[in-house]
Design an enzyme around this catalytic site. Structure first.
Site, PDB file in Angstrom:
ATOM      1  N   CYS A 258       0.737  -1.145   0.000  1.00  0.00           N
ATOM      2  CA  CYS A 258       0.084   0.009   0.018  1.00  0.00           C
ATOM      3  C   CYS A 258       0.660   1.270   0.090  1.00  0.00           C
ATOM      4  CB  CYS A 258      -0.891   0.072   1.242  1.00  0.00           C
ATOM      5  SG  CYS A 258      -1.928  -1.302   1.282  1.00  0.00           S
TER       6      CYS A 258
ATOM      7  N   ASP B 168      13.147  -8.719 -18.317  1.00  0.00           N
ATOM      8  CA  ASP B 168      12.164  -8.344 -17.286  1.00  0.00           C
ATOM      9  C   ASP B 168      12.852  -8.336 -15.952  1.00  0.00           C
ATOM     10  OD1 ASP B 168       9.785  -7.202 -16.387  1.00  0.00           O
ATOM     11  OD2 ASP B 168       8.408  -8.893 -16.837  1.00  0.00           O
TER      12      ASP B 168
ATOM     13  N   CYS C 165       5.147 -14.244   0.027  1.00  0.00           N
ATOM     14  CA  CYS C 165       5.595 -13.374   0.895  1.00  0.00           C
ATOM     15  C   CYS C 165       4.673 -13.188   2.139  1.00  0.00           C
ATOM     16  CB  CYS C 165       5.384 -12.160   0.091  1.00  0.00           C
ATOM     17  SG  CYS C 165       5.955 -10.714   1.183  1.00  0.00           S
TER      18      CYS C 165
END
Ligand code: SF4
Length: 504
Positions: free
Chosen positions: A4, A379, A416
């Protein structure tokens, strides 16, 4: 709670011609939009009472272009937050149920435990021991409402509130609750109590998630998840708040001190790989620089006899730049990104939507750059590998002779626990496959990853003495790649089994 963005502002002495603190906080969220698109919220006051306004969606939608902020008072303090979507929340639920849960989870979360005492809290992170915290909350507050435990942040907020109701100050309750939390939290709290009106910014003892401090022009302070948010408000970067430290900001000034007896810095290395904006700093090094270094190392360790380098926009662009620089092979911007659909496929919340979004995100390729050529696609990481599968196919269809894939981080094999919405191991392409098997699955002629040692070295901070008080060396968490979790993990349960009641 997951990845966030959070903002806190103390801006006294603002004239009516300047943006109020709430508008400043909301505007800063625009620079943190990549950290969360599920919902956005701003905390302010109406007639002196603390309120949170916001809604689901991106910042523009959540604040209806700013019109929903108009009723808030001009205050010296404000907070704001963008929230990240999680796949866990939606399993087995209807869209209306998901929206209902996510509305309850909008941050900041506010409480008023006593007359004249109120506070709000917003954080970036994830509790490992939310089950234990919920059990404590049930002991301390026998009757719970849905809003008390909709997320681990709600549980923490309610625990703090409960302890304030029994006589602790907000600061004391905050330190008491966080001393019992295992996991990741970079949090901002704005409160008013017997100690006065203050803004607190606190980072967990591991410092998994970033938290930056900046000085506002003409007096005042600002804290934010990333430096870009400070920049838009004109705040001058002051420092990264060190792991395990708390900052108190009020009319009396600013003070910072260690909040925990033991501090064990383990900054999330995936912030440098993918999550953070390129202008963010990690231990005084720009994220863009880290990514370029990792691309250079990748080229040195895993060269390809090729004609052209393509970066996957935008996450792989900097590593591709490094790869091209080191290898001397031309880099071309062959993939065309759709500028008007900026959602990041990694944080979409269902498989079908994710595939569709990839095609909307990278809409086409300029075939002249790849036709008849040996191509290297670079990437930052492979999680499920959905994007890479589509891109390899796109390059082949455009006439490439060979397609090689190079990844500027180590294979992601573990989920995670600290706030990044990694899928279960069953969905992680590298969890149980060899590099050769993955190459076959994505349709590449060859595939190579950067080793974890080389990734750490790319940050340029390994073994360097860190300047922050309380930290001897700069250390990273790399548990999703190595399985070495820097905290106890035994109490972990997915959010859907802990914070969200099934009957909600
Ligand atoms: Fe970051 Fe991976 Fe550690 Fe999670 S497990 S905090 S994504 S490095």
């Amino acid at each position: 709670m997951d990845e966030c963005g959070v903002v806190g502002i103390y801006a006294p002495d603002r004239s009516d011609n300047e943006l109020s603190a709430v508008y400043e906080a909301a505007r800063a969220l625009l620079t943190l939009q990549h950290r969360g698109q599920q919902s956005a919220g701003v905390g302010g006051r109406i007639a002196g009472k603390m309120v949170v306004t916001g809604d689901l969606g991106k910042v523009e939608q959540a604040f209806r272009g700013g019109s929903s902020l108009g009723g808030l008072d001009r205050t010296d303090f404000a907070m704001a937050h963008v929230r990240y979507a999680t796949s866990l929340l939606i399993q087995g639920r209807t869209r209306a149920e998901v929206d209902s849960i996510n509305r309850l989870a909008i941050h900041p979360m506010s409480r008023s435990p006593l007359p004249g005492v109120d506070f709000m809290l917003g954080l970036n992170g994830n509790c490992v021991n939310a089950t234990d915290l919920l059990a404590k909350l049930k002991q301390e507050k026998p009757i719970l409402s849905q809003g008390d435990f909709v997320t681990d942040t709600a549980i923490m907020t309610s625990l703090i509130s409960q302890r304030v109701a029994t006589g602790l100050s907000i600061r004391e309750a905050l330190l008491s609750v966080t001393s019992e939390v295992i996991g990741a939290y970079s949090m901002v709290v704005w409160g008013q109590d017997k100690e006065g009106e203050k803004l607190y910014a606190l980072r967990d003892p591991n410092g998994f998630r970033p938290l930056m401090l900046g000085a506002l022009p003409n007096n005042g302070w600002m804290v934010a998840s990333e430096e870009g948010a400070l920049n838009i408000a004109g705040a001058e970067f002051d420092r990264e708040i060190p792991a395990g430290h708390i900052v108190e900001i009020s009319a009396d000034g600013l003070c910072m001190y260690p909040a925990f007896a033991e501090i064990n810095p383990s900054y999330c290395i995936f912030e440098g790989v993918y999550l953070a904006r390129p202008d963010q700093r990690i231990n005084n090094m720009r994220v863009r620089q880290i990514r370029i270094h990792s691309g250079e190392k990748l080229a040195a360790k895993h060269p390809v006899d090729a004609d052209v380098i393509l970066g996957v926009p935008d996450s792989g662009d900097d590593a591709a730049k490094g790869y091209a620089r080191q290898s001397g092979i031309q880099q071309e911007d062959a993939f065309i990104r759709n500028r008007y659909n900026m959602d990041r496929s990694f944080i979409e919340d269902s498989q079908i939507s994710r595939e569709t979004k990839i095609k909307l995100k990278i809409s086409s390729i300029i075939s002249e750059y790849v036709a008849g050529k040996r191509v290297v696609i670079v990437d930052d990481s492979l999680v499920r590998s959905n994007t890479m599968r589509v891109l390899v196919d796109m390059v082949r269809r455009a006439g490439a002779k060979e397609v090689h894939v190079r990844i500027a981080s180590a294979p992601i094999k573990h989920r995670c626990l600290y706030g990044v919405d990694m899928p279960d191991e069953s969905e992680l392409i590298a969890a149980h496959r060899s590099v050769g098997e993955i190459a076959q699955l994505i349709g590449a002629d060859s595939l190579a990853y950067l080793s974890i040692e080389d990734l750490r070295e790319s940050t340029g901070v390994v073994d360097r003495q860190n300047l922050a008080p309380g930290e001897a060396t700069f250390k990273f968490c790399d548990a999703c790649m190595t399985g070495n979790y820097p905290t106890p993990t035994s109490g972990f349960k997915p959010l859907s089994q802990v914070g969200v009641p099934q009957n909600l």
